[in-house]
Design an enzyme around this catalytic site. Structure first.
Site, PDB file in Angstrom:
ATOM      1  N   VAL A  81      -3.294  -3.773  -5.518  1.00 56.56           N
ATOM      2  CA  VAL A  81      -3.126  -2.355  -5.853  1.00 56.56           C
ATOM      3  C   VAL A  81      -1.840  -2.145  -6.644  1.00 56.56           C
ATOM      4  CG1 VAL A  81      -2.726  -0.062  -4.886  1.00 56.56           C
ATOM      5  CG2 VAL A  81      -4.494  -1.525  -3.908  1.00 56.56           C
ATOM      6  N   THR A 106      -3.380  -8.118   2.919  1.00 52.78           N
ATOM      7  CA  THR A 106      -4.401  -7.224   2.367  1.00 52.78           C
ATOM      8  C   THR A 106      -3.885  -5.827   2.044  1.00 52.78           C
ATOM      9  OG1 THR A 106      -5.103  -6.858   4.662  1.00 52.78           O
ATOM     10  CG2 THR A 106      -6.387  -8.400   3.346  1.00 52.78           C
ATOM     11  N   GLY A 107      -2.602  -5.566   2.269  1.00 49.17           N
ATOM     12  CA  GLY A 107      -2.007  -4.308   1.830  1.00 49.17           C
ATOM     13  C   GLY A 107      -2.430  -3.098   2.637  1.00 49.17           C
ATOM     14  N   GLY A 135       4.277  16.271  -1.109  1.00 46.86           N
ATOM     15  CA  GLY A 135       4.899  15.058  -0.582  1.00 46.86           C
ATOM     16  C   GLY A 135       6.383  15.009  -0.884  1.00 46.86           C
ATOM     17  N   HIS A 136       7.077  14.143  -0.154  1.00 45.29           N
ATOM     18  CA  HIS A 136       8.515  14.010  -0.347  1.00 45.29           C
ATOM     19  C   HIS A 136       8.936  12.558  -0.542  1.00 45.29           C
ATOM     20  CE1 HIS A 136       7.931  13.256   3.968  1.00 45.29           C
ATOM     21  NE2 HIS A 136       8.965  12.466   3.873  1.00 45.29           N
ATOM     22  N   LEU A 182       7.985  12.073  -5.861  1.00 43.72           N
ATOM     23  CA  LEU A 182       9.105  12.503  -6.690  1.00 43.72           C
ATOM     24  C   LEU A 182       9.049  11.897  -8.081  1.00 43.72           C
ATOM     25  CD1 LEU A 182      11.954  12.275  -4.017  1.00 43.72           C
ATOM     26  CD2 LEU A 182      10.596  14.259  -4.689  1.00 43.72           C
ATOM     27  N   ARG A 189      -0.195   6.115   4.551  1.00 46.02           N
ATOM     28  CA  ARG A 189      -1.004   4.949   4.223  1.00 46.02           C
ATOM     29  C   ARG A 189      -1.351   4.205   5.510  1.00 46.02           C
ATOM     30  NH1 ARG A 189      -1.049   4.184  -1.193  1.00 46.02           N
ATOM     31  NH2 ARG A 189      -2.025   2.146  -0.972  1.00 46.02           N
ATOM     32  N   HIS A 232      33.839  -2.992 -20.401  1.00 50.22           N
ATOM     33  CA  HIS A 232      34.108  -1.628 -20.872  1.00 50.22           C
ATOM     34  C   HIS A 232      33.653  -1.481 -22.312  1.00 50.22           C
ATOM     35  CE1 HIS A 232      36.155   2.204 -21.415  1.00 50.22           C
ATOM     36  NE2 HIS A 232      36.608   1.720 -22.579  1.00 50.22           N
TER      37      HIS A 232
END
EC number: 1.8.1.4
Length: 481
Positions: free
Chosen positions: A46, A147-148, A184-185, A190, A275, A447
């Site tokens: 995924v 398998t996530g 969502g947060h 975001l 999830r 720099h």
């Protein structure tokens, strides 16, 4: 279905070809192990095909588009710049195909056996792999589950229409939403909000009032300022009441933090959400493998489950659901299987968001440091005081350092601003090495460069930052110089 008559034997089987799975397979091959990798869809999982890579194609494009005004200032470009979503989607496909092909080539070069099919546990030492009408049985010595996870949609958001999108679906849209509502947060929400605002969408974020942003409080305040500057509307939601979808719009009704009902009408609703580990289809639960209440597989420091022949890595295990965790765990698991003594310590796992500008948080936030009883010393250096940030017109943001004043050991480094992602590796190394303030102040820094911001943030702990406002230095601090 035709059942194979021969049961095949394998030393090490890895189920799942995402970042953790294929990294584990390659590391195993490097260590001389005979490795079989089973993937039921596309190599890369995924992350490569629907998540991490597509999302970063969009954040990259949005970041470049946001630079157009600065490019005009330095004499590059003319007329009205036009964003072409069709070309971006084509570029996304090209990047995914190229990276997936690279993973496949690496597996081939490392002589890893790759089997296409869906794996199911038949016992604690064997699996069946189904591919169409073919069904093969494999007996293994060790197996790694990689398998996530997959996204869940809560019942109150089940509109079952084309205008409610999960996080991976938004990168398939063939239009930029006129008004995108983001619920969502987490970092994915975001990133999407920040990117699509830069790509021309009106964006409203429905922020969970109980959680807020997952960063240091100073980062959260700066993020709110930048969202306001970019006309991204943020609503703190106490309760989500309902959603309703029509042919050409979607509406969300909620109770906000002012205890009043609010209705937002947009063209699409993006939901990131929770999830769940992709374990159930494997059929492993019936063998009493130990799991958390949320359904994730419990593993020890070697990624070994309660069934000694079975290991698990990445999103199927408890903890942050991040590719970097899966990669680290995958390598460690095969190193242990090969007889090594690896260590996986996720204490300083970086929290990263490819927003505009990007965010990185490593170690303790200021509040968590204080809550732990630490005598805290804090310094925050604005990038507006950095020469290179001025040259590149990337002056938004800052670098914040949290230090233990009794030991001078750095406890946390937090950054919002250009270069944060690239500098995050240095932040992690410093905290892993228990660096003291002097360890950061001693070296010479190129720099002009954004890295000087870290130096000045640390120097600011005792009022010595050159490009910051004057701070009176106490005599006791001068004695330590």
């Amino acid at each position: 279905m035709v059942v194979g008559e021969i049961i095949q034997e394998r030393d090490l089987i890895i189920i799942g070809g995402g970042p953790g799975g294929y990294s584990a397979a390659i590391r195993g091959a490097q260590l001389g192990l005979s490795v079989t990798l089973i993937e039921q869809a596309d190599m890369g999982g995924v992350c490569l095909n629907k998540g991490c890579i597509p999302s970063k194609v969009f954040t990259h494009a949005a970041s470049k588009l946001s630079d157009t005004a600065h490019l005009r200032d330095i004499g590059i470009g003319s007329g009205d710049e036009v964003f072409n979503l069709k070309k971006l989607l084509s570029y996304k496909t090209t990047v995914i195909d190229r990276l997936r092909s690279g993973v496949e080539s690496l597996c081939k070069e490392n002589k890893i056996e790759v089997i296409l099919g869906k794996a199911t546990f038949l016992g604690i030492d064997r699996i069946g792999v189904e591919n169409g009408h073919q069904f093969d049985i494999y007996v293994f010595k060790q197996v790694i589950i990689a398998t996530g996870s997959s996204q869940e949609t809560p019942s109150e958001l089940l509109v079952n229409g084309k205008r409610t999108l999960l996080s991976h679906e938004i990168f398939e849209l063939e239009e930029v939403p006129e008004h995108l509502i983001v619920k969502g947060h987490d970092y994915i929400s975001l990133e999407i909000a920040s990117s699509f605002a830069a790509l021309g969408a009106k964006v409203t974020i429905l922020l969970d009032n109980k959680e807020g942003y997952p960063f240091d409080e100073s980062i959260n305040k700066e993020l709110n300022r930048l969202f306001k500057k970019r006309k991204i509307n943020v609503i703190k939601v106490v309760e989500l009441i309902s959603t309703n979808e029509t042919e050409d719009a979607i509406s969300v009704t909620c109770i906000n933090d002012k205890n009043s009902e609010e209705k937002i009408i947009g063209s699409y609703l993006l939901f990131s959400g929770n999830r769940k580990a992709n374990i159930e289809p494997l059929g492993i639960s019936r063998f009493k493998i130990e799991q958390t209440d949320a359904g994730f597989i419990k593993v020890d420091k070697n990624m070994q489950s309660s069934i000694l022949s079975i290991y698990a890595i990445g999103d199927v295990t408890e903890g942050p659901l991040l590719a970097v965790k899966a990669i680290k765990q995958g390598k460690a698991a095969v190193e242990y299987i090969a007889g090594g003594k690896p260590e996986v310590d996720l204490t300083f796992l970086p929290i990263v968001a490819h927003t505009i500008p990007p965010i990185v948080c490593v170690g303790l936030t200021e509040q968590k440091a204080r809550d732990s009883g630490m005598e805290v010393r804090v310094s925050q250096f604005p990038l507006g005081g950095n020469g290179y940030a001025t040259i590149t017109s990337k002056k938004d943001g800052f670098i914040k350092v949290v230090s233990d004043s009794t030991t001078d050991i750095i406890a946390g480094i937090h950054m919002i601003g250009e270069g944060a992602i690239d500098m995050s590796g240095s932040f992690v190394q410093l905290l892993e090495m228990a660096a003291k303030e002097e360890d950061i102040k001693f070296p010479a820094y190129a720099h002009p460069g954004l890295n000087e911001g870290l130096l000045e943030a640390v120097e600011g702990l005792i009022g010595q930052a050159i490009h910051a406002g004057p701070i009176k230095i106490r005599k006791i601090d001068l004695l330590s110089i």
